[in-house]
Scaffold this active site. Sequence first.
Site, short mmCIF file in Angstrom:
data_model
loop_
_atom_site.label_atom_id
_atom_site.label_comp_id
_atom_site.label_asym_id
_atom_site.label_seq_id
_atom_site.Cartn_x
_atom_site.Cartn_y
_atom_site.Cartn_z
N HIS A 163 -11.37 7.39 4.01
CA HIS A 163 -10.55 8.84 3.94
C HIS A 163 -11.41 9.72 3.71
CE1 HIS A 163 -6.51 6.25 4.35
NE2 HIS A 163 -6.81 6.59 5.34
N CYS A 194 -5.06 9.48 -3.82
CA CYS A 194 -4.08 8.46 -2.69
C CYS A 194 -2.81 8.26 -3.33
CB CYS A 194 -5.06 6.85 -2.84
SG CYS A 194 -6.70 7.02 -1.94
N ASP A 216 0.69 -1.10 -0.07
CA ASP A 216 0.02 -0.13 0.04
C ASP A 216 1.02 1.37 0.02
OD1 ASP A 216 -2.37 -1.36 0.04
OD2 ASP A 216 -2.55 -1.17 2.00
#
Length: 294
Positions: free
Chosen positions: A184, A287, A85
């Site tokens: 988020h 992201c 990630d």
Amino acid sequence: MSTQNTAPATAPDAGLASGRIQQIRRYLMCRPEHFTVSYTINPWMEPANPTDTALAVRQWQTLHDTYLALGHEVHLIDPIEGLPDMVYTANGGFVIDNVAYGAKFRFQERVPEGPAFMDWFRANGFQVVEPVEVNEGEGDFLLVGDTILAGTGFRSTGDSHRELGDVFGKEVVSLNLVDPRFYHLDTAISVLDPVEGPGGVEKANIAYLEHAFDERSQAILAERYPDAIRVADADGAVFGLNSASDGLNVIISPRATGFEAQLRDRGYNPVLVDLSELLLGGGGIKCCTLELRR
């Protein structure tokens, strides 16, 4: 396949017709060489579904190259095996005026990313503030003008909002996320104007997905941003709001067709980049993009 619907607007007068002003930005990215989905920490992750690392790299490369074509500066942090990630660099910290407030991840699988990002910040001349409270960086903290919008509900704690205010000396507005798909803040809000004041717009605007927030937070957003673009669930569900804007060009998912039309109506220039493979890990354009504000 990654697509782009319009030529990059790099000329100084590119936004004159719309009144939009392109702001050159500086971003941190991480090539997804180790990308896979081997655990579940958000509703998008399903380890039983196969992932294509090579495709993820190609799609990421298109995003990287799009930023460069638009005139932006891109820095890279080396990927670390075992941290799939890490490509989602937005979670690695929050940076204003050369001060980097580090991340402290909620889930054990991502905890080692925090020190890795802080090491990068130090090595590249940033003043690093090590966090005490759990927070996931620019994933939950968004700078709008001189105000920091801060998300909580799934990842970053409310106490991190207080810590954030202490570090930067700015107003922090807490917003509570209630839909686990939008875990988020940067999945439910897009900052459309990175510069407010001299050289930028008079008042920075946002786009957001209303029902991702509780009623109190909805009321705050409605009062503070009456001209905001309110995005439909169909566009939010494809991570349309997980986008990056330089004030003129807004890089978004090609699946967010309604949001694309809304942006055009407001004089922004949507640039379409497909990160469908990285969405399998619960991440999109924003992201993969951490802003480095020197």
